[in-house]
Design a protein around this motif. Structure first.
Motif, mmCIF file in Angstrom:
data_model
loop_
_atom_site.group_PDB
_atom_site.id
_atom_site.type_symbol
_atom_site.label_atom_id
_atom_site.label_comp_id
_atom_site.label_asym_id
_atom_site.label_seq_id
_atom_site.Cartn_x
_atom_site.Cartn_y
_atom_site.Cartn_z
ATOM 1 N N CYS A 3 1.284 4.620 -2.946
ATOM 2 C CA CYS A 3 1.265 5.335 -2.768
ATOM 3 C C CYS A 3 1.881 6.767 -2.937
ATOM 4 C CB CYS A 3 0.425 6.125 -1.624
ATOM 5 S SG CYS A 3 -0.608 5.104 -0.200
ATOM 6 N N ASP B 168 -9.434 -0.388 -5.834
ATOM 7 C CA ASP B 168 -9.147 -1.014 -4.542
ATOM 8 C C ASP B 168 -11.046 -1.196 -3.645
ATOM 9 O OD1 ASP B 168 -9.306 -3.440 -2.094
ATOM 10 O OD2 ASP B 168 -7.411 -2.570 -1.686
ATOM 11 N N TYR C 119 0.798 -1.440 -0.243
ATOM 12 C CA TYR C 119 -0.044 0.177 -0.048
ATOM 13 C C TYR C 119 0.921 1.396 -0.016
ATOM 14 C CZ TYR C 119 -2.618 3.759 2.309
ATOM 15 O OH TYR C 119 -3.376 4.654 2.635
ATOM 16 N N ASP D 93 -7.953 7.788 0.184
ATOM 17 C CA ASP D 93 -8.629 6.706 1.004
ATOM 18 C C ASP D 93 -9.030 6.609 1.478
ATOM 19 O OD1 ASP D 93 -7.808 4.950 2.146
ATOM 20 O OD2 ASP D 93 -5.845 4.375 2.812
ATOM 21 N N ALA E 20 -4.457 6.825 -6.993
ATOM 22 C CA ALA E 20 -5.467 5.232 -6.168
ATOM 23 C C ALA E 20 -6.507 6.188 -5.234
ATOM 24 C CB ALA E 20 -3.551 5.359 -5.212
ATOM 25 N N ASN F 205 -11.674 0.010 0.305
ATOM 26 C CA ASN F 205 -12.155 -1.665 1.264
ATOM 27 C C ASN F 205 -13.019 -1.450 2.122
ATOM 28 O OD1 ASN F 205 -9.409 -0.273 0.734
ATOM 29 N ND2 ASN F 205 -8.923 -1.225 1.987
ATOM 30 N N TYR G 145 -8.603 3.975 -3.181
ATOM 31 C CA TYR G 145 -9.032 2.919 -1.590
ATOM 32 C C TYR G 145 -10.258 3.056 -1.534
ATOM 33 C CZ TYR G 145 -4.264 2.244 -2.496
ATOM 34 O OH TYR G 145 -2.938 2.381 -3.042
ATOM 35 N N GLN H 34 -11.376 3.652 3.030
ATOM 36 C CA GLN H 34 -11.397 2.401 2.988
ATOM 37 C C GLN H 34 -11.689 2.475 4.990
ATOM 38 O OE1 GLN H 34 -7.669 0.820 5.500
ATOM 39 N NE2 GLN H 34 -8.939 -0.881 6.191
ATOM 40 N N GLN I 297 -8.941 7.227 6.035
ATOM 41 C CA GLN I 297 -9.945 5.607 6.715
ATOM 42 C C GLN I 297 -9.895 5.536 7.741
ATOM 43 O OE1 GLN I 297 -6.564 6.702 5.057
ATOM 44 N NE2 GLN I 297 -4.422 5.254 5.393
#
Length: 937
Positions: free
Chosen positions: A377, A559, A373, A512, A533, A537, A535, A514, A489
């Motif tokens: 990044c 993701d 990960y 991100d 990117a 998830n 994320y 997440q 996240q």
């Protein structure tokens, strides 16, 4: 007068610590002492005779006494003349083996004490010449080197110990001067470094020396300095902040020094602070202050000095607040230590590496950062240049990561594939970022953050981290034109993001979300034209991707694992630049009837895709048909280099490997699971400190299928679970298992042995098996009778490091005839709940056993073996590397195979007290020696 002259010489010698009385003078002093005693005897005799009276004494007796006195006077006179030495009375002292350095006590600091013990063990190994000790500045390396210098065992091992502080401004001349002074070599007037090196070499070539080099900042050519490689078991130990220096200086072993534990750090802090620790109610604050020092002895020392001056509770409280507010305010001790630590950062050879280090400070203190990960990044941020391919970028990222680890700016976590940043180094990174114009970082910890940053903070930051907080609201439309990374996240309470939130974040590259509570993405997500990117998830409430997400034309990483999305979104097919996709089929088809059609012609559009991971739900078999369709598309992806996927059946695997060429690429990685199973986790990987590139898990299968053998030939780790139709692992073709490094066999009811040696013949030549195998774990195999049947050919099991046997009720023999001779690298042996085993090493299979078998065995664990009677029939084995034994519920085992001379490195015996007291001993001295290292359960 003679005695006074002698006393003057002795007093002068005692006053001058660098000199001693010459040999000639020592002989003269010994004669003076002798004649002084003779004169006393003569004087006593005279007094005794004189008391008798002259009448009784007689002329003859007086004449004899007078002659003795006259002779003694002549002797004294001659000694007096000899005492007027023409040459120096005092000369330079002979070379002392050790020049003590008054090292600090470190017995209570387990980490430092462990490192010294490890080094001492290595120094006793004749095959090891050079040892490297490395770790971040301020961690205690210098104290270890001083302790080694003063160690009594080392004084017995070497003729001379030379300790040299190299420092950052070293030169050949500086090092040679330090060594010649230690050796008391007269090199006055010699200016040639080569000549001085020759003289140093000549002085040391017949000595057994130990050279301790502290604070090594650069590669040293020891031969150029004059340090010879003699045959007298001489050694070199070097301490450095850089692991690469250990390798470049060809050290045989490297020891990584870790920070002090919290308990050790607090104990050191208390000792340094002294009497102020007795202030009322100070202990809770003191523990928090010590914790701020993150286990660094240097920082503990500096901060303790400051707190020694604080003599009340209020000053201590203020001091703790200051430490926590650093770097926004100056703190005594902290600033000095940080300047010391910054050397490693400033030595990084390019800005990109510095940026990668600073980026790691976005994560909370002591946070374990997943390596893949982090590298993604870095790539998305543009820190990794000249790597258009994702695989190449990841490889370059690993190089940068290794550089940061090797200079002690990052450290590997105990969890495989994770790294962490020391708290103090993280503070240093935040401090550096605060003074940067293009790397402004805004980080809020859970303790500090209940509301989002204000408008000005959003505007000026280049990178923002608000992870692991309790945010429930975000600003409507923050002005973030300079923002490139936003980490939100695990803000579980964040359920809604305003539609306009991303509108002014056009330069954002990493987002991100997440583990947030969002149920949808805002429409402004399409404004993130530079996003690389994304994320999502573990956003379990997220059930779909918005249509306008197609605007993310430069997206490379997506993701969506473990979300509420229960189909394959067709929008993914629009991300034509996508290099890495991670998704789940755990919820596939649940709550709807759309089914397989969503899988068609989506992945096939991702022509640049290099990495693909598809998780499946073990209890949901609705994904099978969808997965078959997906596999057909995946097989046609030409750039794929990493694939993690589950095949419902062996036939499905066979179809894939027959149509896909990418999985056979030598540079590719894959994790293949075949069959229905309860967990996608690979248990065997827990035994390795490094990542396995190719793994196969085969569950609930039958027979020997060619597709399995074909994949086996390419794998590093293999798990065979609940298999039927095979009596031995070598049925899968021995050539196909010779690459594997880890093997787990579990619940296979028909396996009777692992390898049949009689079948290992190809082209009439015997074939070795398991050439690369490092770890074998066998669990719950009821019919297993042996590991190896028949002849064991040379090279078989040559790399085996760990062997674990558990719940094998039919197993009677562990080491068959000839097998134990191949296990030169076996370090760990564990045998548990194997009810029929009577001997760990069977005498009938191992007659004439050499004393040096199992030379690398370090740990031996025997648990619940009701029939075991012996480890080995006698005490003939050396057990040269054995360090730990654990024995429990082995009631028939009455003797241990040890004597006074073997198992000399044994450190711990963990047993039950009652069992220990029932043991039989050849000599009481053996029991006394071993009892001191017992831990009774």
């Amino acid at each position: 007068m003679l005695c006074a002259r002698r006393d003057d010489i002795v007093a002068e010698a005692n006053k001058n610590k660098t000199k001693e009385v010459s040999k000639k003078c020592q002989y003269w002093i010994s004669r003076v002492i002798q004649i002084e005693e003779e004169v006393r005897e003569l004087e006593a005799k005279y007094k005794k005779e004189n008391r008798k009276g002259k009448k009784i004494l007689g002329r003859r007796s007086c004449s004899k006494l007078s002659k003795s006195m006259a002779k003694k006077c002549d002797k004294l006179h001659n000694l007096w003349l000899e005492g007027k030495f023409e040459t120096e009375v005092l000369v330079e002292k002979l070379l002392e083996p050790v020049r003590t350095m008054n090292a600090p006590k470190i017995e209570d600091r387990l980490v430092l004490h462990w490192a010294i013990k490890e080094i001492l063990d290595l120094l006793r190994d004749r095959n090891i010449r050079r040892i490297g000790l490395w770790g971040m500045p301020g961690i205690g390396k210098t104290n270890i080197m001083k302790s080694l210098n003063d160690n009594k065992d080392i004084a017995k091992m070497f003729d001379i110990v030379i300790c040299v502080k190299v420092s950052k401004n070293w030169s050949i001349k500086i090092l040679q001067d330090a060594i010649t002074q230690r050796l008391k070599l007269n090199v006055e007037g010699i200016t040639s470094p080569d000549e001085i090196a020759w003289r140093i070499s000549k002085e040391l070539e017949c000595k057994r020396y130990l050279l301790l080099l502290d604070e090594v900042w650069d590669i040293l050519d020891l031969h150029e300095i004059g340090i010879p490689d003699n045959e007298n078991d001489s050694k070199v130990v070097l301490a450095t902040s850089y692991r690469d220096i250990c390798f470049d200086m060809e050290t045989d072993e490297q020891i990584k020094l870790k920070c002090l534990s919290e308990a050790e750090a607090y104990k050191m802090f208390k000792e340094k602070v002294g009497r102020n620790m007795n202030l009322p109610s100070i202990e809770p604050i003191a523990k928090l202050v010590a914790k701020e020092c993150a286990g660094l002895p240097l920082l503990i020392d500096r901060v303790a000095r400051a707190f020694r001056k604080k003599d009340n509770f209020e000053l201590w409280s203020a001091g703790l607040r200051s430490l926590r507010r650093w770097p926004s305010i100056e703190v005594q001790g902290m600033d000095e230590s940080i300047e010391f630590l910054k050397f490693c950062y400033e030595d990084l050879n390019c800005d990109d590496r510095k940026f990668c280090f600073l980026y790691s400070a976005l994560y909370p203190e002591d946070f374990e950062i997943y390596i893949d990960y982090l590298l993604e990044c870095w790539r998305a941020e543009g820190f990794i240049h000249d790597a258009t391919k994702f695989r190449v970028a990841r490889e370059e990222g690993h190089k940068i990561l290794l550089d940061l680890i090797n200079v002690s700016l990052l450290e590997r976590s105990d969890r495989m594939n994770y790294v962490r940043m020391n708290k103090v180094l993280r503070n240093m990174a935040l401090h550096i970022s605060s003074k940067s114009n293009n790397f402004k970082v805004l980080v809020r910890t859970p303790q500090e953050q209940q509301q989002p940053p204000d408008e000005v903070e959003w505007q000026h930051a280049n990178r923002i981290s608000l992870m692991d907080n309790k945010l429930s609201l975000l600003p409507e439309m923050p002005n973030c034109k300079n923002l490139s990374t936003l980490l939100l996240q695990r803000n579980w309470d964040l359920t809604l993001i305003n539609d306009s939130f991303f509108r002014l974040m056009q330069n954002l590259r990493v987002l991100d979300l997440q583990g947030t509570g969002i149920a949808s993405l805002p429409s402004s997500i399409s404004c993130l034209k530079c996003l690389r990117a994304l994320y999502l998830n573990s956003c379990v409430n997220l059930i779909k991707l918005p249509i306008n997400i197609r605007g993310l034309m430069h997206l490379e990483v997506l993701d969506i694992q473990n979300t509420g999305i229960n189909y394959l979104p067709i929008e993914i097919g629009c991300f034509t630049q996508l290099k890495c996709l991670r998704m789940s089929l755990s919820n596939f088809g649940m709550g709807q009837s759309r089914g397989v059609e969503f899988c068609r012609n989506v992945l096939s559009k991702l022509s640049l895709l290099e990495e693909l991971r598809i998780d499946v739900g073990p209890n949901n078999q609705r994904w099978e048909e969808a997965l078959k369709a997906i596999i057909e598309e995946v097989a046609n992806l030409t750039h794929l280099t990493s694939l993690s996927i589950c095949f419902p059946s062996v036939d499905c695997l066979a179809l894939f490997i027959s149509t896909s060429h990418s999985w056979k690429d030598d540079c590719s990685t894959f994790q293949f699971s075949v069959g229905h199973h309860d967990s996608t986790k690979y248990q065997i990987l827990d035994y390795f400190e490094y990542q396995m590139r190719r793994c196969l898990k085969f569950v609930n299968g039958e027979g020997v299928h060619p597709a399995i053998s074909e994949v086996l030939a390419e794998i590093d780790a293999f798990e065979l679970i609940n298999h039927k139709g095979a009596s031995k692992l070598s049925d899968f073709d021995i050539k196909s298992i010779n690459r594997m490094r880890g093997c787990l066999i579990e619940g296979c009811n028909e396996i009777e042995t692992i390898v049949d040696g009689d079948s290992l013949h190809f082209s009439s030549l015997p074939e070795s098996a398991f050439k690369c195998l490092e770890v074998m774990y066998i669990n719950n195999v009821p019919k297993l009778a042996s590991i190896w049947e028949g002849p064991v050919h040379a090279g078989s099991l040559a790399q085996l490091n760990t062997l674990t046997l558990c719940k094998c009720p039919s197993l009677k023999m562990i080491f068959s005839n000839g097998m134990i001779a191949q296990l030169s690298k076996l370090q760990n042996l564990k045998v548990k709940e194997c009810l029929e085993i009577e001997e760990i090493i069977m005498e009938s299979e191992n007659k004439g056993l050499e004393p040096d078998v199992l030379p690398s065995l370090k740990t031996l664990v025997l648990l619940d073996l009701p029939k075991v009677r012996s480890i080995w029939i006698n005490d003939s084995i050396k057990w040269s590397s054995l360090k730990k034994i654990e024995i429990s519920m082995c009631q028939l085992l009455k003797k241990l195979p040890f004597n006074i001379e073997n198992a000399i490195n044994l450190e711990c015996i963990e047993v039950q007290r009652s069992w220990w007291h029932a043991l039989e001993w050849k000599e009481e001295a053996i029991e006394e020696r071993l009892r001191s290292i017992c831990i009774f359960k």
